[in-house]
Design an enzyme around this catalytic site. Structure first.
Site, PDB file in Angstrom:
ATOM      1  N   ASP A  81     -13.452   2.675  19.450  1.00 13.81           N
ATOM      2  CA  ASP A  81     -14.243   2.321  20.606  1.00 13.81           C
ATOM      3  C   ASP A  81     -14.482   0.095  21.161  1.00 13.81           C
ATOM      4  O   ASP A  81     -14.190   0.366  20.054  1.00 13.81           O
ATOM      5  CB  ASP A  81     -15.320   3.078  21.681  1.00 13.81           C
ATOM      6  N   ASP A 150     -29.035  10.176  18.309  1.00  8.72           N
ATOM      7  CA  ASP A 150     -29.518  10.875  19.354  1.00  8.72           C
ATOM      8  C   ASP A 150     -27.688  12.399  18.862  1.00  8.72           C
ATOM      9  O   ASP A 150     -27.282  13.719  19.511  1.00  8.72           O
ATOM     10  CB  ASP A 150     -29.164  11.271  20.319  1.00  8.72           C
TER      11      ASP A 150
END
Length: 291
Positions: A81, A150
């Site tokens: 990314d 998460d």
């Protein structure tokens, strides 16, 4: 949980601490590259992450290179990314991170490193071209990654499609807050969008290694391997990948069931065969590594 004969194979490697976990991962990467025996007509293609978790592995890989045990001359890399809007020379761009922490210290050729350009005039075209570049290399042999607290992988945050491809992604506030530490704690300076490979992009890799360290990642590890596949924890998709290794430290196992930890620790002797013997390019590997 499967074997190497085409069935799903998921391994959990539990090491004593973060140092040992990142070193184990580096040894595994080293052995995979050497076993592949890359050359001018056959490059080893490696997917790579940024962030604090893989730093220990990068340091060991640099050490292996300096010792003459490993070369990246015939390795191509694709990073997961990049932030939208940050120029490549910005100190917090992932481009700067990779060069400052890894690429500058090994013999990889600049043209063989691929990092998404967050300042491209057409971001969608940039993402599509990235997918095409991966495809043109023959696909990724080993994709190394980390996960967020998460359970997200790359910037595929909760709710992302489990068949997603490289695309533009708006970042969740939790991610912005977590990354503020790299911007002097100022959330207003953290980019709100990023370019990221998709879950489907990662799933296409022939093998995936996920590095997870620290108690703050323990719930994410639980979701990754003990809960079912769920788009709210995108790393859980790897339960359906044909060959996945989760490499973690003791702290990261605190949310796992005792039975799970006991089972995988019982396999530690078998798992150590994945990095022992530790191959070197000084003595080319002639024996097929244990699968």
């Amino acid at each position: 949980m499967g074997d190497a004969s085409g069935k799903l194979t998921m391994k959990l490697i539990i090491l004593e601490d973060e140092t040992k976990a990142t070193e184990w991962a580096a040894k595994y990467i080293r052995n995979k590259i050497i076993q592949f025996n890359p050359g001018p007509e056959r490059y080893f293609t490696l997917g790579l992450p940024t962030g604090s978790t893989p730093l220990g592995s990068y340091k060991k890989l640099i050490e292996y290179y300096r010792n003459g045990d490993l070369s990246f001359k015939y390795v191509k890399t694709f990073n997961m990314d990049e932030y939208v809007g940050l120029p490549r020379d910005h100190p917090e761009s992932f481009h700067s991170f990779m060069w400052n922490n890894f690429f500058n210290y090994v013999d990889i050729l600049p043209e063989n490193t691929h990092i998404l350009d967050g300042t491209a005039p057409d971001l969608d075209a940039e993402c599509k071209a990235f997918e095409e570049k991966i495809k043109s290399t023959g696909g990724i042999e080993l994709f190394v990654g980390g996960i967020g607290p998460d359970g997200h992988i790359a910037f595929n945050e909760p709710g992302s499609s489990l068949v997603s491809r490289t695309r533009v992604k708006t970042l969740a506030m939790d991610t912005i807050l977590a990354n503020a530490r790299f911007f002097n704690g100022d959330t207003s300076k953290v980019p709100t969008m990023a370019l990221t490979v998709g879950v489907g992009t990662i799933m296409d890799a022939r093998e995936v290694l996920i590095l997870i360290t620290g108690a703050h990642k323990s719930l994410a590890l639980h979701k990754a391997i003990e809960d079912g596949v769920n788009h709210m924890s995108t790393v859980s998709a790897l339960q359906q990948h044909h060959k996945t290794l989760f490499v973690c430290d003791e702290d990261a196992t605190s949310e796992l069931r005792a039975k799970t930890v006991r089972y995988f620790k019982g396999l530690s002797e078998v798992h150590n065969k994945l990095v022992e013997p530790l191959y070197s390019m000084k003595q080319p590997c002639t024996i097929k590594q244990f699968e």
